[in-house]
Design a protein around this motif. Sequence first.
Motif, PDB file in Angstrom:
ATOM      1  N   GLN A  12     -34.398 110.377   3.470  1.00 53.20           N
ATOM      2  CA  GLN A  12     -33.257 111.213   3.079  1.00 53.20           C
ATOM      3  C   GLN A  12     -33.448 112.673   3.450  1.00 53.20           C
ATOM      4  O   GLN A  12     -32.528 113.331   3.930  1.00 53.20           O
TER       5      GLN A  12
ATOM      6  N   ASN B  13     -40.576 104.966  -0.742  1.00 53.01           N
ATOM      7  CA  ASN B  13     -40.245 106.297  -1.237  1.00 53.01           C
ATOM      8  C   ASN B  13     -40.965 107.400  -0.462  1.00 53.01           C
ATOM      9  O   ASN B  13     -41.146 108.484  -0.976  1.00 53.01           O
TER      10      ASN B  13
ATOM     11  N   ILE C  43     -30.760 107.777   7.130  1.00 54.54           N
ATOM     12  CA  ILE C  43     -30.373 107.384   5.770  1.00 54.54           C
ATOM     13  C   ILE C  43     -30.596 105.884   5.584  1.00 54.54           C
ATOM     14  O   ILE C  43     -31.062 105.442   4.541  1.00 54.54           O
ATOM     15  N   LEU C  44     -30.308 105.090   6.627  1.00 61.47           N
ATOM     16  CA  LEU C  44     -30.549 103.651   6.526  1.00 61.47           C
ATOM     17  C   LEU C  44     -32.031 103.354   6.333  1.00 61.47           C
ATOM     18  O   LEU C  44     -32.389 102.398   5.666  1.00 61.47           O
ATOM     19  N   LEU C  45     -32.894 104.186   6.940  1.00 58.53           N
ATOM     20  CA  LEU C  45     -34.330 103.995   6.788  1.00 58.53           C
ATOM     21  C   LEU C  45     -34.870 104.662   5.530  1.00 58.53           C
ATOM     22  O   LEU C  45     -36.078 104.725   5.355  1.00 58.53           O
ATOM     23  N   ASN C  46     -33.994 105.178   4.678  1.00 63.79           N
ATOM     24  CA  ASN C  46     -34.354 105.867   3.446  1.00 63.79           C
ATOM     25  C   ASN C  46     -35.230 107.094   3.693  1.00 63.79           C
ATOM     26  O   ASN C  46     -36.114 107.412   2.915  1.00 63.79           O
TER      27      ASN C  46
ATOM     28  N   VAL D  33     -26.339  96.323   5.810  1.00 63.02           N
ATOM     29  CA  VAL D  33     -27.305  97.133   6.552  1.00 63.02           C
ATOM     30  C   VAL D  33     -27.229  96.829   8.043  1.00 63.02           C
ATOM     31  O   VAL D  33     -27.227  97.741   8.879  1.00 63.02           O
TER      32      VAL D  33
ATOM     33  N   MET E 210     -36.204  98.818   5.414  1.00 62.88           N
ATOM     34  CA  MET E 210     -34.915  99.499   5.568  1.00 62.88           C
ATOM     35  C   MET E 210     -34.565 100.407   4.402  1.00 62.88           C
ATOM     36  O   MET E 210     -34.451 101.600   4.568  1.00 62.88           O
ATOM     37  N   LYS E 211     -34.369  99.876   3.213  1.00 66.11           N
ATOM     38  CA  LYS E 211     -33.855 100.765   2.181  1.00 66.11           C
ATOM     39  C   LYS E 211     -34.806 100.942   1.012  1.00 66.11           C
ATOM     40  O   LYS E 211     -34.494 101.681   0.091  1.00 66.11           O
ATOM     41  N   ASP E 212     -35.954 100.317   1.042  1.00 64.28           N
ATOM     42  CA  ASP E 212     -36.953 100.535   0.012  1.00 64.28           C
ATOM     43  C   ASP E 212     -37.974 101.559   0.495  1.00 64.28           C
ATOM     44  O   ASP E 212     -37.890 102.048   1.602  1.00 64.28           O
TER      45      ASP E 212
ATOM     46  N   LYS F 216     -41.759 103.925   8.951  1.00 66.23           N
ATOM     47  CA  LYS F 216     -41.281 102.934   7.987  1.00 66.23           C
ATOM     48  C   LYS F 216     -41.892 101.568   8.240  1.00 66.23           C
ATOM     49  O   LYS F 216     -42.061 100.777   7.316  1.00 66.23           O
TER      50      LYS F 216
END
Lengths: 111, 166
Positions: B52, B127, B47-50, B4, B123-125, A50
């Motif tokens: 999934q 794909n 999940i926090l790091l997207n 977050v 974090m949450k963006d 990430k």
Amino acid sequence: MPIQYYIFLALALFTIGIVGVLTRRNAIIIFMCVELMLNATNLLLVAFSKMHHGLAYASDKASLVGIDGQLFVFFIMVVAAAEVSVGLAIIVMMYRNTHSVDINFLNRLKN
Amino acid sequence: MGIVQILFWFLTALALVSALMVLLSKNPVFSVLWLIAVFFAISGHYILLNAQFLAIVNMIVYAGAIMVLFLFVIMLMNLNKETEPQKNIWMKIAGAVSGGCLLMVLISLVKQANEMTGKTALMKDGNIGLIGNLGKALFSDFVVPFEISSVLFLSAMVGAVVIGKK
């Protein structure tokens, strides 16, 4: 979140796994500590993937940079599942032979 | 502090406390249950790091399959009592001290590294953790390791059966 927090968390989990391998004598708990170390590595790989994705995401929203790290985590999970099946079979065989899962019974292997 | 950050610190504390309880509990069944708590906390981090797909796979494979296998083995061998013989106390102290030394060396190393300062994890963006993108990469770039891992699974299955039947 800063990447250093993830590194510290993964290092702490990995060290707890190492201390467990060094101090416990039950073979099953040692095996579980190995799983803990593998999970610490997985968490760090996802965080780094990430991190690299975040650098590319700023310029291109549809980039797939960093997807390799998450696929490595997938393969680590595959190898861990195979390892657990064989390792637990070995522990069951050891229990049948010695009626214990204490690893100190295995030092007869050295002669 | 946003939601977050609060979730990050909560999951971090849960993971560390549960991992310590894996070591400290005498009963192996409790160790397994605490390890399941660690896996759920790590899934929450995913999940926090997207990520999934990895969160779901971590829950299904680790907390679902592997830990149930551990519980089956512990209960088949009737190990769910505190039967572990006590090791020498000096061995425990030596193990803890050496692990702590390793942790301190690694942390000081990471704190000094210039490459790691100022970098943040998205974090949450993003794909790349979605199952569609992962599937496309898995079946185009990583198709040979995928097939090899299926052979590995087959050999592990045969090995477990052969070892277990003896």
